[in-house]
Design a protein around this motif. Sequence first.
Motif: not given
Length: 312
Positions: A79, A236, A247, A249-251
């Motif tokens: 990210d 994913k 991923r 949806t990773y935060q």
Amino acid sequence: MGSPWIVFVNLCFCFIPSVVRARKAACHNPIYGTCFGIKHNCPAACPRFCEVDCRLCKPYCACDKPGAVCQDPRFVGGDGIMFYFHGRKNKDFCLVSDSEIHINAHFIGKRSKKGRDFTWVQSIGILFGGHRFYLGARTVAKWQESTENMLIKLNGEDIAIPNVEGKTWQSPETGLKVLRLADTNKVKVKVEGLFEIAVRVVPITSEESRVHGYDITAEDCFAHLELYFKFESISKMVDRVLGQTYRPTYQSRVKMAAPMPVMGGVEKFASSHLFATDCVVSKFRLETEEDGAPLRVACGSSYGGKGILCKR
């Protein structure tokens, strides 16, 4: 799923100068004929470890791109967010776990005066397609760039590559290819359609030891790996220290405002050995024997503890 490129001590002892002369890097893809083979000085910000963008024919700092694992381990996630994961010395941790690939790392280090371990990645173990790939830095006291300090194994067997930049070694049955990016201590590892990793073995410099208080001794310059990963096929659901950052949806939960944003949760990323898949939330699909039983792999140290030997 494709993704962009993400992989000294006391001066009187190891005599690693605090001012590091810039290394050179080149494009090794013959498709880019006008850039292929042309050497570039690494940027001042990263004199020891850089790569060349063959399309632009310009060098860039590998440790600042997504997929980098450098220094005390400093990660740049998929990210693009930078964080540190210190782990623990002499322990193994899972960096990436997906259905087709599993990557663990062995950390070396020493206890600091503040009570935590200074750590570095000494070796990696990769499981893919029923195969086991090992790449590690040898233990050395006096660093010499002209000496090969890298140990490479495939399925427990040593891989020997001539110490000449551009030389390659490949295993048609596994799809693995290793390319020398320098005469010594720097290679690129590739399995077509799965991953590429640029790897360099480096020591702790005298300046690093002084600034950070590592207090490295004459017995060990703590040679370690700097890595730069590119994943060509991950799902994913990929997970673990680095893998989870790819991923969709990773935060990130690291505190970005902190001077050193650290990812905690050491226990949930731990593995029992370099080729184990027993870390929490492992995603790797174990290969099986002909009778359908799980593939059993026994691992242990060899060559005086400087490598890992695994057998079925």
